[in-house]
Structures are given as structure tokens and as C-alpha cells.
Design a protein around this motif. Structure first.
Motif, PDB file in Angstrom:
ATOM      1  N   GLN A   1       0.860  -1.177   0.000  1.00  0.00           N
ATOM      2  CA  GLN A   1       0.000   0.000   0.000  1.00  0.00           C
ATOM      3  C   GLN A   1       0.900   1.231   0.000  1.00  0.00           C
ATOM      4  O   GLN A   1       1.939   1.243   0.665  1.00  0.00           O
ATOM      5  CB  GLN A   1      -0.895   0.001   1.245  1.00  0.00           C
ATOM      6  CG  GLN A   1      -1.839  -1.188   1.323  1.00  0.00           C
ATOM      7  CD  GLN A   1      -2.499  -1.286   2.684  1.00  0.00           C
ATOM      8  OE1 GLN A   1      -1.827  -1.477   3.693  1.00  0.00           O
ATOM      9  NE2 GLN A   1      -3.810  -1.138   2.711  1.00  0.00           N
ATOM     10  N   PHE A   2       0.511   2.263  -0.727  1.00  0.00           N
ATOM     11  CA  PHE A   2       1.379   3.435  -0.784  1.00  0.00           C
ATOM     12  C   PHE A   2       0.556   4.682  -1.086  1.00  0.00           C
ATOM     13  O   PHE A   2      -0.507   4.618  -1.698  1.00  0.00           O
ATOM     14  CB  PHE A   2       2.482   3.249  -1.834  1.00  0.00           C
ATOM     15  CG  PHE A   2       1.989   3.079  -3.249  1.00  0.00           C
ATOM     16  CD1 PHE A   2       2.072   4.123  -4.164  1.00  0.00           C
ATOM     17  CD2 PHE A   2       1.444   1.866  -3.680  1.00  0.00           C
ATOM     18  CE1 PHE A   2       1.635   3.982  -5.465  1.00  0.00           C
ATOM     19  CE2 PHE A   2       1.001   1.714  -4.988  1.00  0.00           C
ATOM     20  CZ  PHE A   2       1.097   2.767  -5.885  1.00  0.00           C
ATOM     21  N   PHE A   3       1.083   5.810  -0.615  1.00  0.00           N
ATOM     22  CA  PHE A   3       0.445   7.085  -0.907  1.00  0.00           C
ATOM     23  C   PHE A   3       1.507   8.172  -0.899  1.00  0.00           C
ATOM     24  O   PHE A   3       2.527   8.069  -0.204  1.00  0.00           O
ATOM     25  CB  PHE A   3      -0.671   7.410   0.090  1.00  0.00           C
ATOM     26  CG  PHE A   3      -0.228   7.501   1.525  1.00  0.00           C
ATOM     27  CD1 PHE A   3       0.224   8.711   2.059  1.00  0.00           C
ATOM     28  CD2 PHE A   3      -0.254   6.379   2.355  1.00  0.00           C
ATOM     29  CE1 PHE A   3       0.627   8.800   3.384  1.00  0.00           C
ATOM     30  CE2 PHE A   3       0.158   6.458   3.679  1.00  0.00           C
ATOM     31  CZ  PHE A   3       0.596   7.678   4.197  1.00  0.00           C
ATOM     32  N   ARG A   4       1.258   9.222  -1.668  1.00  0.00           N
ATOM     33  CA  ARG A   4       2.208  10.327  -1.756  1.00  0.00           C
ATOM     34  C   ARG A   4       2.082  11.200  -0.525  1.00  0.00           C
ATOM     35  O   ARG A   4       0.974  11.518  -0.086  1.00  0.00           O
ATOM     36  CB  ARG A   4       1.953  11.137  -3.022  1.00  0.00           C
ATOM     37  CG  ARG A   4       3.080  12.121  -3.350  1.00  0.00           C
ATOM     38  CD  ARG A   4       2.819  12.853  -4.649  1.00  0.00           C
ATOM     39  NE  ARG A   4       1.609  13.657  -4.547  1.00  0.00           N
ATOM     40  CZ  ARG A   4       0.813  13.943  -5.552  1.00  0.00           C
ATOM     41  NH1 ARG A   4       1.062  13.473  -6.749  1.00  0.00           N
ATOM     42  NH2 ARG A   4      -0.255  14.703  -5.370  1.00  0.00           N
ATOM     43  N   LEU A   5       3.227  11.614   0.027  1.00  0.00           N
ATOM     44  CA  LEU A   5       3.252  12.396   1.251  1.00  0.00           C
ATOM     45  C   LEU A   5       3.080  13.891   0.998  1.00  0.00           C
ATOM     46  O   LEU A   5       2.561  14.606   1.857  1.00  0.00           O
ATOM     47  CB  LEU A   5       4.576  12.157   1.987  1.00  0.00           C
ATOM     48  CG  LEU A   5       4.745  10.747   2.570  1.00  0.00           C
ATOM     49  CD1 LEU A   5       6.182  10.534   3.003  1.00  0.00           C
ATOM     50  CD2 LEU A   5       3.803  10.548   3.752  1.00  0.00           C
ATOM     51  N   GLU A   6       3.546  14.373  -0.140  1.00  0.00           N
ATOM     52  CA  GLU A   6       3.451  15.791  -0.473  1.00  0.00           C
ATOM     53  C   GLU A   6       3.237  15.923  -1.973  1.00  0.00           C
ATOM     54  O   GLU A   6       3.316  14.939  -2.717  1.00  0.00           O
ATOM     55  CB  GLU A   6       4.749  16.536  -0.092  1.00  0.00           C
ATOM     56  CG  GLU A   6       5.129  16.467   1.369  1.00  0.00           C
ATOM     57  CD  GLU A   6       6.408  17.237   1.654  1.00  0.00           C
ATOM     58  OE1 GLU A   6       6.576  18.341   1.095  1.00  0.00           O
ATOM     59  OE2 GLU A   6       7.237  16.720   2.419  1.00  0.00           O
ATOM     60  N   GLU A   7       2.977  17.152  -2.414  1.00  0.00           N
ATOM     61  CA  GLU A   7       2.928  17.405  -3.847  1.00  0.00           C
ATOM     62  C   GLU A   7       4.281  17.092  -4.468  1.00  0.00           C
ATOM     63  O   GLU A   7       5.325  17.214  -3.814  1.00  0.00           O
ATOM     64  CB  GLU A   7       2.555  18.864  -4.131  1.00  0.00           C
ATOM     65  CG  GLU A   7       1.105  19.205  -3.813  1.00  0.00           C
ATOM     66  CD  GLU A   7       0.123  18.451  -4.691  1.00  0.00           C
ATOM     67  OE1 GLU A   7       0.406  18.288  -5.900  1.00  0.00           O
ATOM     68  OE2 GLU A   7      -0.921  18.013  -4.173  1.00  0.00           O
ATOM     69  N   SER A   8       4.282  16.687  -5.729  1.00  0.00           N
ATOM     70  CA  SER A   8       5.537  16.385  -6.413  1.00  0.00           C
ATOM     71  C   SER A   8       6.398  17.636  -6.541  1.00  0.00           C
ATOM     72  O   SER A   8       5.907  18.761  -6.525  1.00  0.00           O
ATOM     73  CB  SER A   8       5.248  15.798  -7.795  1.00  0.00           C
ATOM     74  OG  SER A   8       4.580  14.558  -7.680  1.00  0.00           O
ATOM     75  N   PHE A   9       7.705  17.416  -6.671  1.00  0.00           N
ATOM     76  CA  PHE A   9       8.675  18.501  -6.742  1.00  0.00           C
ATOM     77  C   PHE A   9       9.301  18.547  -8.138  1.00  0.00           C
ATOM     78  O   PHE A   9       9.396  17.526  -8.818  1.00  0.00           O
ATOM     79  CB  PHE A   9       9.793  18.292  -5.710  1.00  0.00           C
ATOM     80  CG  PHE A   9       9.303  18.058  -4.308  1.00  0.00           C
ATOM     81  CD1 PHE A   9       9.146  19.114  -3.431  1.00  0.00           C
ATOM     82  CD2 PHE A   9       9.002  16.769  -3.869  1.00  0.00           C
ATOM     83  CE1 PHE A   9       8.710  18.900  -2.129  1.00  0.00           C
ATOM     84  CE2 PHE A   9       8.555  16.543  -2.575  1.00  0.00           C
ATOM     85  CZ  PHE A   9       8.405  17.617  -1.704  1.00  0.00           C
ATOM     86  N   GLY A  10       9.784  19.719  -8.530  1.00  0.00           N
ATOM     87  CA  GLY A  10      10.444  19.831  -9.820  1.00  0.00           C
ATOM     88  C   GLY A  10      11.390  21.016  -9.873  1.00  0.00           C
ATOM     89  O   GLY A  10      11.191  22.026  -9.184  1.00  0.00           O
TER      90      GLY A  10
END
Length: 374
Positions: free
Chosen positions: A233-242
Motif C-alpha cells: 500500500q502506498f500514498f504520496r506524502l506531499e505534492e511532487s517537486f520539480g
């Protein structure tokens, strides 16, 4: 960029119960990858060149794998910054778009649109060379840099709709967008070759997933919980970075330095660098078998060009590594302290000095060695 370098796992993100095909599109700086998968299995893919020739009045703007040496080229991915009216906003990160900004006009924008449409129609033509029973496109996910927002999505969706002959409603229903590092994460989770190397049943991990392509670095942080059985199971912790940077930036700096050297000749009057010369430099940069030398650089000049191209990306990596350290530091509940895991992919990581630099930064941060995707 091409998967697994791009991490494009778009077909897993679509509705698995759909009986039709999913077509995934990864708009890279040097190449565009297209993947077709039908529910139940069967995958085919193809790479298309991403460069075009919008600076003259010749046609076509997009010439596929042909590389005319008498025409100035540019990655059509940069055209989206102009068409989305975002060039000024991103000029500091992507000086490669300055050349397009200088030419900006309605006529020039039409050339950019024409080049992208010619690329997308070539993609569409190839797709429909492979018809199957009950063949229809149910979904068309597109990978995008973390910095691209709704203004970019609108332009990309509009051009895909026109190339595929879809009206606005159909295009809105079929075209979906995924951040590049998010797609890479889904690819890793669904690929035993990589997942099994880091999987510890019952454990928690924080993944830092980095994709360093030709013109920018994208990254995402994910919490990953490995079950005793079955997928994690997985989920993103923050908005993606660039952040801007990469080998395309290096090439841009080399071309700019060569242009200055052409104008400032020790032996007499200089001359502007014509498209034929710039294209030969581009070929020599991308193909090590080429042996074309216009001007020489000392070590200080090379170091300056290289550092400038990667400065913003390295600063972002520093921030991300500190973020990862903080999220995986010991707490009063050691049984839930997650393990840090780092994955790195992308065309720019083929550069050995860049790869060594990233490994050194990670080592200095006292984090485990990264997993590089070939």
C-alpha cells in the motif's frame, strides 16, 4: 525519456476492467514514448523523436528521425511553455526556451502547434497500424513535469484532441495527466525486478523517487507499507517537486559558449554560428561516435557549464534528502520508524559525473545508497 527511465506505468493507472486499450504518452525532451496495452495483457511501444524545426519557412516542422543539418532544431516539448503563455514564468529554470520567446508571434506559435500536431499524428498513425478486435482507446494518460499546471494540461489536451480527431468532451474524458515521478513510483511498485530488492514484508518505508530527464528533475515522496502478502500500500506524502536542469541545459550552455567563441576569434573577425554548425555540435553532443570540434574549452569553462546546468536540481536534491532524513529519523515508537529508500532514473543519470555527484550527496546525507534504474 523512455520507460523505465521515465517510469511511465500509465496503463496500471487506468481502469483494469476496461475491455479496450490504454495508450500512454510520455512527452520527453529528446524522445516521446508511446505504449499500448490492452486489458488482460499484451504491450507494444515505440519511440518518436521530439525535435522540430519551427525557425524557418520550410515544411514539415516535424521530420521524425531525420536530422537536416541546414535547419535549426529545438525540442518540441519547449513549445508548450510558449503555447501555455508560461515562458516568462519559467525562463530562469529553462533558458532553452529563450530562443523560442525571441521568435514569439502568432505565426511562430502556429508553427509550434503544427510541429506538435505532426508529431502527435505520427503517433496516431502508428497506433492504428496495430488494430485489434473491438479496438478503441479507452484512456490516454500523459506524463508531465511537476511544474506543469492546468494551463499546460489545457494546451496538451487540446492538441491531442485535434490530432486524434476527438471533440472537447471526448478529449476531456480520455486524456488524463500524471506527474512524472508519480508514474515512476507506480512503475516501481508493479515491477518485481525493483520492488523485490527493497521489499521487507510487514515494514514501512519512505521512498524518494527521482526522475532526472533531459530538461528537469522531478521527484515525489511516498509512504510505502509492505504487507505480508500481496502488493504494498502506498500514498504520496506531499505534492511532487520539480526543478530545471539536465543534459539539455548542458547542451544549451555549450551552444551559447560556442556562439560567443565564433564571434570572438583570436585570429581575426568572428562570425555568427549558423544552423549547420549548431546542429553538428548537437549531433556530436548526443552521439559520442561523432568527432566534430568547433571550439575548445578549458577545465574551468567545462566545470562552469556543467555546474550551471545542474545548480537548481542539486539544490532541490539537497532539500529532498533532508526531508527524507527527517521523515525517517528515530522516534519514541521504533516499530513504526520507516526505512528510507531512494530510486533514481532518467536520461541525465547516464552522465557518469552526474551519477557520481548524486551518490556523493546521498552518502553525505547518511542515507542508504540509491537504486538506479537502467
Amino acid at each position: 525519456m523512455a520507460a523505465p527511465i521515465s517510469g511511465m506505468n500509465i496503463f496500471q493507472l487506468a481502469d483494469a476492467a476496461c475491455p479496450y486499450v490504454v495508450v500512454g504518452l510520455d512527452l520527453g525532451t529528446s524522445s516521446t514514448r508511446v505504449v499500448i496495452q490492452r486489458s488482460g495483457g499484451g504491450v507494444i511501444s515505440k519511440i518518436f523523436a521530439s525535435h522540430g524545426y519551427p525557425f524557418d519557412d520550410h515544411v514539415p516542422v516535424y521530420m521524425g528521425d531525420n536530422h537536416p543539418t541546414n535547419r535549426e532544431s529545438v525540442s518540441l516539448k519547449y513549445a508548450f511553455y510558449i503555447l501555455a503563455n508560461a515562458a516568462d514564468k519559467f525562463m530562469d529554470q529553462y533558458p532553452m526556451i529563450q530562443r523560442l520567446r525571441q521568435e514569439d508571434s502568432e505565426t511562430f506559435r502556429q508553427k509550434l502547434r503544427t510541429g506538435i500536431l505532426e508529431l502527435l499524428r505520427a503517433v496516431r498513425g502508428w497506433i492504428f497500424e496495430h488494430p485489434r478486435e473491438n479496438w478503441a482507446i479507452s484512456s490516454l494518460p500523459v506524463t508531465m513535469p511537476a511544474q506543469w499546471g492546468l494551463e499546460f494540461e489545457e494546451v496538451v489536451r487540446d492538441l491531442i484532441g485535434e490530432a486524434f480527431e476527438w471533440n472537447q468532451t471526448v478529449a476531456r474524458n480520455k486524456v488524463v495527466f500524471r506527474k512524472e515521478a508519480d508514474s515512476l513510483t507506480h512503475y516501481l511498485v508493479d515491477t518485481p525486478e525493483y520492488l523485490d530488492n527493497v521489499k521487507v514484508p510487514g515494514s514501512n518505508q519512505v521512498w524518494l523517487v527521482i526522475g532526472y530527464g533531459g530538461h528537469n528533475l522531478n521527484a515525489s515522496l511516498f509512504w510505502v507499507r509492505h504487507n505480508e502478502q500481496g502488493p504494498p500500500q502506498f500514498f504520496r506524502l506531499e505534492e511532487s517537486f520539480g526543478a530545471g536542469g539536465g543534459t539539455e541545459y548542458v547542451l544549451h550552455n555549450i551552444l551559447a559558449a560556442c556562439a560567443v567563441k565564433c564571434l570572438d576569434q583570436d585570429g581575426g573577425p568572428g562570425h555568427p554560428m549558423c544552423p549547420a554548425i549548431s546542429e553538428q555540435i548537437r549531433e556530436a553532443f548526443t552521439d559520442p561516435r561523432q568527432n566534430f570540434l568547433l571550439c575548445t574549452f578549458d577545465q574551468d569553462e567545462i566545470t562552469q557549464v556543467w555546474n550551471k546546468a545542474h545548480k537548481a536540481a542539486f539544490e532541490l536534491v539537497d532539500t529532498l534528502l533532508e526531508n527524507l532524513r527527517r521523515r525517517t529519523a528515530g522516534t519514541d515508537h521504533p516499530h513504526i520508524v520507516p526505512e528510507p529508500v531512494i530510486f533514481i532514473a532518467g536520461g541525465s543519470t547516464k552522465n557518469k559525473p552526474l551519477k557520481r555527484k548524486l551518490m556523493s550527496m546521498i552518502q553525505e546525507a547518511n542515507l542508504p545508497a540509491p537504486v538506479f534504474l537502467d
